[in-house]
Scaffold this active site. Structure first.
Site, PDB file in Angstrom:
ATOM      1  CG  HIS A  90       1.731 -20.113  -7.569  1.00  0.00           C
ATOM      2  ND1 HIS A  90       0.425 -20.393  -7.918  1.00  0.00           N
ATOM      3  CD2 HIS A  90       2.088 -19.039  -8.305  1.00  0.00           C
ATOM      4  CE1 HIS A  90       0.019 -19.523  -8.832  1.00  0.00           C
ATOM      5  NE2 HIS A  90       1.014 -18.677  -9.072  1.00  0.00           N
ATOM      6  CB  CYS A 103      -0.214 -10.968  -8.810  1.00  0.00           C
ATOM      7  SG  CYS A 103      -1.079 -10.132  -7.453  1.00  0.00           S
TER       8      CYS A 103
END
Length: 302
Positions: A205, A238
């Site tokens: 990822h 994030c």
């Protein structure tokens, strides 16, 4: 002959979670169904987290209930940060979940407010209490941390993976949470992981913070990664990692891999049309989106 590679779409979770304004459940379902229509068969559709921590995911049970019932044969899963998330996943009929623990102790504390020991204890509890769940592990900050810097030695990663392996985890995703990785590092870390744990499925990822998302993903594929994660339009990042500005765009990967002879199973024309449509709507109506307008959009339909 075509070489098969699994593209795993994580936009409905990792992409949407960064939007500052709430995206209605019906809109999320519309995007998920658009991705399925384009050929996506592996998708992280939501996250069972506290709405106080991630308000955007407050409709997780609704999303999961609708999509799981309508598409029972697809590989659909959700992220869970803890035992309570696993409970909710079981309640709505989820068969597969991903727990997340950061390789970085600093980021693990910032992200889920736990030490490594606390996180692995929780993971063990989830595995024991919910044997009906396929539990995978996202190794966040696998290549570097916004607080601790870039990692050059693979040994700490392998030791971390060993703890998960000993708990029965057989699918792990190496996450470049803030986009620090380079192709050499990705190749080395994926190769070492697969050689050390040959019966584990390893996915990657990669964030596109420094514009190396596609090349780093390709390095992972060539090193033997079993699957690659991405988000439609490169949306996301994030919220607990400074500098994590956006993911590798699904449509960029589809374009590159289809041209290289890989069988992704995804229709590029459909995926890029969907990406453009969602870019216009999300950028226009939902402020704060880390949305990447990729080269495939510009060259093909703009």
């Amino acid at each position: 002959m075509d070489k098969k590679i699994e593209l795993i779409e994580v936009g409905p979770r990792d992409g949407f979670q960064n939007l500052k304004e709430y995206l209605p459940a019906e809109k999320k379902i519309e995007v998920i169904e658009g991705l399925i229509d384009a050929g996506v068969r592996h998708m992280q559709i939501t996250s069972f987290v506290s709405p106080k921590a991630i308000p955007q995911m407050k409709d997780a049970k609704e999303i999961a209930s609708v999509i799981l019932k309508k598409y029972p044969d697809l590989d659909l899963f959700a992220l869970i940060p803890n035992y309570r998330g696993a409970q909710t996943a079981v309640e709505v009929g989820m068969k597969k979940v991903t727990n997340v623990i950061s390789l970085s102790t600093s980021h693990n504390k910032a992200n889920i407010n736990r030490t490594h020991d606390e996180s692995f204890d929780e993971l063990e509890k989830i595995k024991k209490e919910f044997p009906m769940l396929e539990v995978c592990l996202d190794v966040a900050t696998a290549f570097g941390c916004p607080f601790e810097g870039k990692y050059y030695d693979v040994k700490p990663l392998l030791a971390f993976e060993k703890r998960a392996y000993d708990l029965g985890i057989r699918t792990m995703t190496l996450c470049d949470t803030v986009g620090m990785a380079d192709p050499r590092q990705v190749r080395e870390f994926v190769t070492a992981s697969k050689e050390t744990f040959p019966d584990v499925r390893f996915e990657i990822h990669i964030h596109d913070t420094r514009g190396m998302g596609v090349v780093n993903t390709l390095a992972g594929i060539e090193a033997g990664a079993d699957g690659v994660q991405s988000t439609l339009g490169g949306l996301g990042g994030c919220p607990f990692a400074p500098g994590a500005s956006g993911n590798t765009a699904t449509e960029d990967l589809v374009l590159m891999l289809n041209e290289m002879g890989y069988d992704t199973g995804i229709d590029f024309d459909k995926i890029v049309t969907l990406a453009k449509k969602e870019y216009v709507e999300i950028e226009g109506n939902y402020s704060g989106a880390n949305l990447h307008v990729d080269r495939s959009l510009h060259s093909c339909i703009c």
